[in-house]
Design a protein around this motif. Structure first.
Motif, PDB file in Angstrom:
ATOM      1  N   VAL A   1       0.848  -1.190   0.000  1.00 13.61           N
ATOM      2  CA  VAL A   1       0.000   0.000   0.000  1.00 13.61           C
ATOM      3  C   VAL A   1       0.883   1.239   0.000  1.00 13.61           C
ATOM      4  N   PRO A   2       0.722   2.154  -0.966  1.00 10.42           N
ATOM      5  CA  PRO A   2       1.547   3.364  -1.008  1.00 10.42           C
ATOM      6  C   PRO A   2       1.366   4.196   0.257  1.00 10.42           C
ATOM      7  N   SER A   3       2.475   4.756   0.752  1.00  7.49           N
ATOM      8  CA  SER A   3       2.446   5.588   1.943  1.00  7.49           C
ATOM      9  C   SER A   3       3.067   6.948   1.633  1.00  7.49           C
ATOM     10  N   ILE A   4       2.352   8.004   1.969  1.00 11.72           N
ATOM     11  CA  ILE A   4       2.892   9.357   1.792  1.00 11.72           C
ATOM     12  C   ILE A   4       3.828   9.607   2.955  1.00 11.72           C
ATOM     13  N   ASN A   5       5.071   9.356   2.740  1.00 13.18           N
ATOM     14  CA  ASN A   5       6.176   9.265   3.700  1.00 13.18           C
ATOM     15  C   ASN A   5       6.268   7.824   4.190  1.00 13.18           C
ATOM     16  N   GLY A   6       7.353   7.174   3.809  1.00  4.07           N
ATOM     17  CA  GLY A   6       7.581   5.810   4.235  1.00  4.07           C
ATOM     18  C   GLY A   6       8.236   5.754   5.595  1.00  4.07           C
ATOM     19  N   ALA A   7       8.244   4.561   6.171  1.00  2.43           N
ATOM     20  CA  ALA A   7       8.804   4.374   7.506  1.00  2.43           C
ATOM     21  C   ALA A   7      10.281   4.768   7.556  1.00  2.43           C
ATOM     22  N   LYS A   8      11.023   4.448   6.494  1.00  3.87           N
ATOM     23  CA  LYS A   8      12.452   4.761   6.484  1.00  3.87           C
ATOM     24  C   LYS A   8      12.701   6.261   6.544  1.00  3.87           C
ATOM     25  N   GLY A   9      11.935   7.033   5.771  1.00  3.40           N
ATOM     26  CA  GLY A   9      12.114   8.481   5.766  1.00  3.40           C
ATOM     27  C   GLY A   9      11.712   9.112   7.081  1.00  3.40           C
ATOM     28  N   ILE A  10      10.597   8.638   7.657  1.00  3.41           N
ATOM     29  CA  ILE A  10      10.160   9.182   8.946  1.00  3.41           C
ATOM     30  C   ILE A  10      11.203   8.904  10.014  1.00  3.41           C
ATOM     31  N   ALA A  11      11.706   7.672  10.045  1.00  2.00           N
ATOM     32  CA  ALA A  11      12.718   7.303  11.036  1.00  2.00           C
ATOM     33  C   ALA A  11      13.979   8.148  10.872  1.00  2.00           C
ATOM     34  N   ALA A  12      14.379   8.373   9.624  1.00  2.00           N
ATOM     35  CA  ALA A  12      15.587   9.170   9.375  1.00  2.00           C
ATOM     36  C   ALA A  12      15.430  10.592   9.888  1.00  2.00           C
ATOM     37  N   SER A  13      14.241  11.150   9.733  1.00  5.17           N
ATOM     38  CA  SER A  13      14.029  12.533  10.166  1.00  5.17           C
ATOM     39  C   SER A  13      13.963  12.659  11.680  1.00  5.17           C
ATOM     40  N   ARG A  14      13.576  11.599  12.367  1.00  5.96           N
ATOM     41  CA  ARG A  14      13.401  11.666  13.816  1.00  5.96           C
ATOM     42  C   ARG A  14      14.731  11.628  14.582  1.00  5.96           C
ATOM     43  N   ASN A  15      15.767  11.076  13.958  1.00  5.20           N
ATOM     44  CA  ASN A  15      17.084  11.091  14.602  1.00  5.20           C
ATOM     45  C   ASN A  15      17.815  12.343  14.126  1.00  5.20           C
ATOM     46  N   LYS A  16      17.757  13.406  14.912  1.00  5.62           N
ATOM     47  CA  LYS A  16      18.201  14.724  14.453  1.00  5.62           C
ATOM     48  C   LYS A  16      19.659  14.751  14.030  1.00  5.62           C
TER      49      LYS A  16
END
Length: 304
Positions: A84-99
């Motif tokens: 299922v397509p996701s607008i922002n994937g888990a990998k990108g969200i995780a990358a942004s959360r580790n400042k």
């Protein structure tokens, strides 16, 4: 199109606007709390909502709060596993959360970032500030779970207040160069900057949240600033994000990436229907060969 917004509450401004925009464009939106989703693995991946089969979903729009990052990422990843397509994937969200890791990745790819230093000992805050050129600075608590984890210190007095506030918390801290009045936010959707604002922070004697007392005004981006924002979104792997930049003598420095930005300021200050832009991008992501769409729909069946 059946669209699922993963959000803790349908009353949140951004979530509500996404639902409104989806309905206006003829879609069937649904808001689901990620903490109410159960995940299954075995012969094949499975998704459940409140112990029942998850309703049909064609596209997911994650609005994963900081307090539920880990479980929320697992939910997003499960949707991706199901095709299922996701607008922002888990990998990108995780990358942004580790400042710090996010800034390291950007720097490695050639994106300029402000003077930044990370340490595990808050008692050395005064020395860390010297390393980045002195006040004003941003002080971030890296394990914080709320917006109060980012403070701006514009004077030595505010620096002392910040030190008193964070001593004993046992959290890693990140200190960054900050230029008041030269703080820009670019909202990126689907490889385009759809809104840009300048933050006008209130000068104060005491440390405070970056958002406290700040007001945005509409701003135009120079070509270099727009390129930096778009390149940042591409490198981190985000379809929708806010990229915060410092305008240092015409050289854009990226100091923050937010994978679940609020859109109220952009819509009110810039007069842009950001929610409609996000839904339009979701439509583009859903456009796929019929067989692929059918497969995704079967994997996440209609609610019983």
């Amino acid at each position: 199109m059946h669209l699922t917004v993963l959000s803790r509450s349908p009353a949140i401004y951004t979530t509500r606007r996404l639902v409104e925009a989806a309905r206006e464009r003829g879609h069937r939106p649904r808001v689901v709390d990620p903490l109410e989703v159960e995940l299954g693995l075995g012969e094949r991946p499975a998704l459940y909502h409140r112990h029942r089969r998850f309703p049909r979903t064609d596209v997911v729009v994650p609005r994963i709060g900081l307090s539920v990052t880990q479980y929320g990422l697992a939910v997003v990843n499960q949707f991706e596993l199901l095709g299922v397509p996701s607008i922002n994937g888990a990998k990108g969200i995780a990358a942004s959360r580790n400042k710090m890791r996010c800034l390291q990745t950007l720097a490695r790819k050639g994106v300029q970032v402000p003077n930044t230093v990370m340490a595990s000992d808050a008692s050395k805050l005064r020395q860390l500030v010297k390393h980045v050129g002195g006040v004003p600075v941003l002080v971030k608590l890296l394990s914080s779970s709320d917006k109060g984890g980012v403070m701006i210190c514009e004077t030595l007095e505010s620096l002392e207040a910040a030190l008193e506030a964070i001593l004993g918390l046992g959290q890693n801290i990140l200190v960054q160069q900050y230029l008041r009045g030269q703080d820009l936010r670019a909202l990126v959707v689907g490889g385009r900057v759809v809104a840009a604002m300048r933050r006008r922070a209130r000068v104060g004697r005491f440390a405070r949240s970056l958002a406290q007392g700040a007001k945005f005004e509409r701003a135009g981006l120079a070509p270099a600033q727009e390129r930096a924002a778009l390149e940042t979104a591409r490198i981190v792997g985000l379809d929708v994000c806010a990229v915060d930049l410092l305008d240092a003598d015409g050289a854009p420095l990226v100091f923050e990436v937010n994978s679940s930005p609020g859109i109220r300021d952009a819509e009110e200050v810039c007069g842009v229907d950001v929610a409609a832009e996000v839904i339009a991008w979701a439509e583009a992501r859903f456009e796929a060969p019929p067989r692929a769409r059918a497969t995704a729909a079967r994997r996440v069946p209609r609610e019983a």
